[in-house]
Write an enzyme that holds these catalytic residues in place. Structure first.
Site, short mmCIF file in Angstrom:
data_model
loop_
_atom_site.label_atom_id
_atom_site.label_comp_id
_atom_site.label_asym_id
_atom_site.label_seq_id
_atom_site.Cartn_x
_atom_site.Cartn_y
_atom_site.Cartn_z
N LEU A 1 0.85 -1.20 0.00
CA LEU A 1 0.00 0.00 0.00
C LEU A 1 0.88 1.24 0.00
O LEU A 1 1.64 1.46 0.93
CB LEU A 1 -0.91 0.03 1.23
CG LEU A 1 -1.89 -1.12 1.38
CD1 LEU A 1 -2.55 -1.10 2.74
CD2 LEU A 1 -2.94 -1.05 0.28
N VAL A 11 0.52 3.53 3.15
CA VAL A 11 0.97 3.05 4.45
C VAL A 11 2.36 2.43 4.35
O VAL A 11 3.32 2.94 4.89
CB VAL A 11 -0.03 2.03 5.05
CG1 VAL A 11 0.47 1.51 6.39
CG2 VAL A 11 -1.41 2.64 5.19
N CYS A 12 2.45 1.33 3.63
CA CYS A 12 3.69 0.56 3.56
C CYS A 12 4.87 1.39 3.04
O CYS A 12 6.00 1.17 3.44
CB CYS A 12 3.53 -0.66 2.66
SG CYS A 12 2.22 -1.77 3.18
N MET A 13 4.58 2.30 2.15
CA MET A 13 5.65 3.11 1.56
C MET A 13 5.73 4.50 2.19
O MET A 13 6.82 4.98 2.47
CB MET A 13 5.42 3.24 0.06
CG MET A 13 5.56 1.91 -0.67
SD MET A 13 5.02 1.96 -2.39
CE MET A 13 6.04 3.23 -3.08
#
Length: 126
Positions: free
Chosen positions: A84, A87-89
């Site tokens: 995502l 979020v993840c990045m």
């Protein structure tokens, strides 16, 4: 983004890293959770990958072991990818930039916007 597209994109990055010897630090917040474990294609195509398990931290940069693994590479520029973008990045990217790292912009966010709206971005119009 579909799961096959996500896997293909991650595999391309892993192949580039593997062929160039680029360091790879991989992690997953909760491998048993909704985003699943790290896809095996990453380790397969970039055998130099260092996997750092996390204990549920949403922001990978909040995991001391992950930050230490990044620092161990000796690199101040890196590419970040994740399931995502929002979020993840985004979270670890903002944290890394705040500590002086450089992350070249990548076009995944543009692709998400084009997919969402069906329209090219203003910068991509003739």
């Amino acid at each position: 983004m579909s799961v096959p597209d996500l896997r293909r994109n991650a595999t391309v990055l892993a192949k580039v890293a593997g062929r160039t010897g680029m360091p790879v630090v991989a992690t997953a917040s909760v491998p048993e959770g909704p985003n699943g474990p790290l896809i095996p294609e990453i380790q397969e195509h970039a055998p130099q990958t260092v996997y750092v398990p996390r204990k549920g931290e949403v922001n990978a940069w909040d995991c001391v072991d992950f930050v230490e693994a990044v620092k161990t590479t000796g690199k101040k520029q890196f590419i970040i990818a994740g399931t995502l973008t929002t979020v993840c990045m985004a979270f670890p990217a903002l944290s890394a930039v705040a500590e002086g790292y450089q992350l070249p912009a990548e076009s995944h966010q543009k692709a998400q916007e084009v997919e969402r709206t069906g329209e090219p971005l203003d910068s991509e119009r003739d």
